[in-house]
Design an enzyme around this catalytic site. Structure first.
Site, PDB file in Angstrom:
ATOM      1  N   SER A  58      28.600  -8.484 -35.136  1.00  0.00           N
ATOM      2  CA  SER A  58      27.218  -7.978 -35.100  1.00  0.00           C
ATOM      3  C   SER A  58      26.227  -9.128 -35.279  1.00  0.00           C
ATOM      4  CB  SER A  58      26.991  -6.892 -36.160  1.00  0.00           C
ATOM      5  OG  SER A  58      27.274  -7.406 -37.445  1.00  0.00           O
ATOM      6  N   ARG A  81      26.739  -0.934 -14.816  1.00  0.00           N
ATOM      7  CA  ARG A  81      27.469   0.052 -15.619  1.00  0.00           C
ATOM      8  C   ARG A  81      27.490  -0.347 -17.093  1.00  0.00           C
ATOM      9  NH1 ARG A  81      31.060   3.684 -13.435  1.00  0.00           N
ATOM     10  NH2 ARG A  81      31.063   4.426 -15.579  1.00  0.00           N
ATOM     11  N   HIS A  82      27.201  -1.627 -17.369  1.00  0.00           N
ATOM     12  CA  HIS A  82      27.206  -2.084 -18.765  1.00  0.00           C
ATOM     13  C   HIS A  82      25.897  -1.662 -19.418  1.00  0.00           C
ATOM     14  CE1 HIS A  82      31.027  -4.041 -18.495  1.00  0.00           C
ATOM     15  NE2 HIS A  82      30.668  -4.467 -17.291  1.00  0.00           N
ATOM     16  N   ARG A  83      26.014  -0.699 -20.331  1.00  0.00           N
ATOM     17  CA  ARG A  83      24.830  -0.003 -20.822  1.00  0.00           C
ATOM     18  C   ARG A  83      24.017  -0.787 -21.828  1.00  0.00           C
ATOM     19  NH1 ARG A  83      28.631   4.819 -22.202  1.00  0.00           N
ATOM     20  NH2 ARG A  83      29.970   2.990 -22.350  1.00  0.00           N
ATOM     21  N   ARG A 172      35.283  -8.348 -17.283  1.00  0.00           N
ATOM     22  CA  ARG A 172      35.013  -8.752 -15.895  1.00  0.00           C
ATOM     23  C   ARG A 172      35.507 -10.145 -15.527  1.00  0.00           C
ATOM     24  NH1 ARG A 172      33.719  -3.847 -13.621  1.00  0.00           N
ATOM     25  NH2 ARG A 172      32.162  -2.779 -14.874  1.00  0.00           N
TER      26      ARG A 172
HETATM   27  C1  LIG Z   1      38.644  -3.243 -13.761  1.00  0.00           C
HETATM   28  C2  LIG Z   1      37.655  -2.133 -13.926  1.00  0.00           C
HETATM   29  C3  LIG Z   1      37.738  -0.986 -13.158  1.00  0.00           C
HETATM   30  C4  LIG Z   1      36.822   0.056 -13.308  1.00  0.00           C
HETATM   31  N1  LIG Z   1      36.940   1.149 -12.520  1.00  0.00           N
HETATM   32  C5  LIG Z   1      36.078   2.183 -12.682  1.00  0.00           C
HETATM   33  C6  LIG Z   1      36.185   3.371 -11.884  1.00  0.00           C
HETATM   34  O1  LIG Z   1      37.060   3.493 -11.040  1.00  0.00           O
HETATM   35  N2  LIG Z   1      35.280   4.360 -12.077  1.00  0.00           N
HETATM   36  C7  LIG Z   1      34.288   4.279 -13.037  1.00  0.00           C
HETATM   37  O2  LIG Z   1      33.500   5.217 -13.183  1.00  0.00           O
HETATM   38  N3  LIG Z   1      34.148   3.155 -13.771  1.00  0.00           N
HETATM   39  C8  LIG Z   1      35.006   2.123 -13.636  1.00  0.00           C
HETATM   40  N4  LIG Z   1      34.859   1.004 -14.402  1.00  0.00           N
HETATM   41  C9  LIG Z   1      33.729   0.916 -15.335  1.00  0.00           C
HETATM   42  C10 LIG Z   1      34.157   1.225 -16.786  1.00  0.00           C
HETATM   43  O3  LIG Z   1      34.718   2.505 -16.910  1.00  0.00           O
HETATM   44  C11 LIG Z   1      32.961   1.090 -17.745  1.00  0.00           C
HETATM   45  O4  LIG Z   1      32.003   2.094 -17.456  1.00  0.00           O
HETATM   46  C12 LIG Z   1      32.252  -0.229 -17.649  1.00  0.00           C
HETATM   47  O5  LIG Z   1      33.202  -1.257 -17.540  1.00  0.00           O
HETATM   48  C13 LIG Z   1      31.360  -0.434 -18.878  1.00  0.00           C
HETATM   49  O6  LIG Z   1      32.196  -0.687 -19.986  1.00  0.00           O
HETATM   50  P1  LIG Z   1      32.030  -0.080 -21.423  1.00  0.00           P
HETATM   51  O7  LIG Z   1      31.785   1.368 -21.355  1.00  0.00           O
HETATM   52  O8  LIG Z   1      33.152  -0.572 -22.303  1.00  0.00           O
HETATM   53  O9  LIG Z   1      30.870  -0.886 -22.041  1.00  0.00           O
HETATM   54  P2  LIG Z   1      29.272  -1.078 -21.986  1.00  0.00           P
HETATM   55  O10 LIG Z   1      28.529  -0.038 -21.253  1.00  0.00           O
HETATM   56  O11 LIG Z   1      29.177  -2.468 -21.553  1.00  0.00           O
HETATM   57  O12 LIG Z   1      28.968  -0.911 -23.512  1.00  0.00           O
HETATM   58  C14 LIG Z   1      29.506  -1.834 -24.464  1.00  0.00           C
HETATM   59  C15 LIG Z   1      30.172  -1.094 -25.614  1.00  0.00           C
HETATM   60  O13 LIG Z   1      29.162  -0.395 -26.330  1.00  0.00           O
HETATM   61  C16 LIG Z   1      29.706   0.825 -26.818  1.00  0.00           C
HETATM   62  N5  LIG Z   1      28.960   1.928 -26.204  1.00  0.00           N
HETATM   63  C17 LIG Z   1      28.068   1.869 -25.182  1.00  0.00           C
HETATM   64  N6  LIG Z   1      27.553   3.072 -24.904  1.00  0.00           N
HETATM   65  C18 LIG Z   1      28.135   3.918 -25.786  1.00  0.00           C
HETATM   66  C19 LIG Z   1      28.046   5.319 -26.001  1.00  0.00           C
HETATM   67  N7  LIG Z   1      27.223   6.099 -25.286  1.00  0.00           N
HETATM   68  N8  LIG Z   1      28.785   5.865 -26.983  1.00  0.00           N
HETATM   69  C20 LIG Z   1      29.623   5.118 -27.741  1.00  0.00           C
HETATM   70  N9  LIG Z   1      29.784   3.773 -27.582  1.00  0.00           N
HETATM   71  C21 LIG Z   1      29.035   3.203 -26.612  1.00  0.00           C
HETATM   72  C22 LIG Z   1      31.176   0.859 -26.436  1.00  0.00           C
HETATM   73  O14 LIG Z   1      31.941   0.312 -27.483  1.00  0.00           O
HETATM   74  C23 LIG Z   1      31.212  -0.048 -25.228  1.00  0.00           C
HETATM   75  O15 LIG Z   1      32.497  -0.619 -24.994  1.00  0.00           O
HETATM   76  C24 LIG Z   1      35.763  -0.050 -14.269  1.00  0.00           C
HETATM   77  C25 LIG Z   1      35.670  -1.207 -15.052  1.00  0.00           C
HETATM   78  C26 LIG Z   1      36.582  -2.238 -14.893  1.00  0.00           C
HETATM   79  C27 LIG Z   1      36.456  -3.484 -15.751  1.00  0.00           C
END
Ligand SMILES: Cc1cc2nc3c(=O)[nH]c(=O)nc-3n(C[C@H](O)[C@H](O)[C@H](O)COP(=O)(O)OP(=O)(O)OC[C@H]3O[C@@H](n4cnc5c(N)ncnc54)[C@H](O)[C@@H]3O)c2cc1C
Length: 224
Positions: A58, A81-83, A172
């Site tokens: 953190s 997609r990274h929120r 990634r």
């Molecule tokens: C190789 C690969 C293939 C993929 N294929 C697909 C696919 O086919 N279809 C698809 O839809 N997506 C796909 N994705 C996207 C994947 O599912 C994630 O949506 C994306 O990688 C964002 O990652 P994340 O949710 O860990 O983290 P981020 O959005 O980067 O957020 C970082 C971290 O913050 C925390 N966080 C963020 N928001 C919240 C929340 N609302 N509640 C609780 N904790 C939260 C979590 O710990 C999260 O890991 C793929 C990703 C990769 C790397």
């Protein structure tokens, strides 16, 4: 149509990023004041131990880095997609590509094969031609873009804090299943950040090197 190469560059001034280590050490010492004296060299060792080895990640959320990506729309879709990020992206609603022609990115598996390349080029040219026809017929750019391909170039600036950059790199850059374009861009950015802030990103670079040497050759040494 013009074929271009994807790229990623850090927009935050290098001097700011290089200063982050000292700043983060000062913040971290708030909770660990007895972790040895602060000196010109102590920041790297402190961050490596406290934030990375002990996992107090953190602390890394206090500092952000922005990067500019030139990539195609399929890569940008994965990035956003990274929120836990902030984004500003080229608008296809207001851009009119009819005069300049569209710029596109060609995947290596297609570029390296004559038959695939011919099929790809033909499809992109037909899409571009349909785009122009729609504009000439009075369609607004935001609707004519419906026929543009996924490989159309886009440009965006993304800002993540350092903890989130580590997360994005793990998904990634280190992940061999990540799509080629986002993996190349993130591997390149990771290399740039390791140069500026080795105490925060150096361990990830080592993991990539490990994967290149061992995992890609299916020659992973047994655990001892
Ligand atoms: C190789 C690969 C293939 C993929 N294929 C697909 C696919 O086919 N279809 C698809 O839809 N997506 C796909 N994705 C996207 C994947 O599912 C994630 O949506 C994306 O990688 C964002 O990652 P994340 O949710 O860990 O983290 P981020 O959005 O980067 O957020 C970082 C971290 O913050 C925390 N966080 C963020 N928001 C919240 C929340 N609302 N509640 C609780 N904790 C939260 C979590 O710990 C999260 O890991 C793929 C990703 C990769 C790397």
């Amino acid at each position: 149509m013009e074929i271009i190469t994807p790229s990623a560059v850090i927009e935050t001034p290098e001097s700011h990023i290089e200063d982050y280590a000292r700043l983060l050490e000062r913040f971290g010492r708030t909770s660990h004041p007895t972790d040895g004296p602060i000196s010109d060299e102590s920041a790297s060792a402190f961050l490596r131990r406290y934030a990375i080895e002990l996992g107090h990640e953190s602390l890394l959320e206090h500092c952000v880095v922005s990067a500019r990506f030139i990539c195609d729309r399929s890569a940008s879709h994965q990035l956003v997609r990274h929120r836990l990020g902030s984004y500003t992206q080229e608008s296809q609603r207001v851009s009119d590509y009819s005069a300049s022609g569209i710029r596109v990115i060609c995947p290596p598996t297609i570029r390296q094969d004559a038959a695939r390349f011919t099929a790809w080029k033909d499809a992109v040219e037909r899409a571009e031609s349909a785009y122009r026809t729609l504009l000439a017929a009075g369609a607004p750019p935001e609707d004519a873009r419906a026929v543009l391909p996924n490989c159309t170039k886009t440009e965006l600036v993304a800002t993540f804090n350092l903890r989130q950059w580590r997360h994005v790199f793990i998904q990634r850059a280190l992940n061999p299943r990540a799509q080629w374009q986002i993996r190349e861009l993130m591997t390149d950015l990771l290399k740039q950040l390791v140069g500026l802030l080795p105490s925060v990103f150096g361990d990830l670079q080592q993991k990539i090197l490990y994967r290149l040497v061992f995992e890609d050759t299916k020659n992973i040494p047994a655990k001892d």
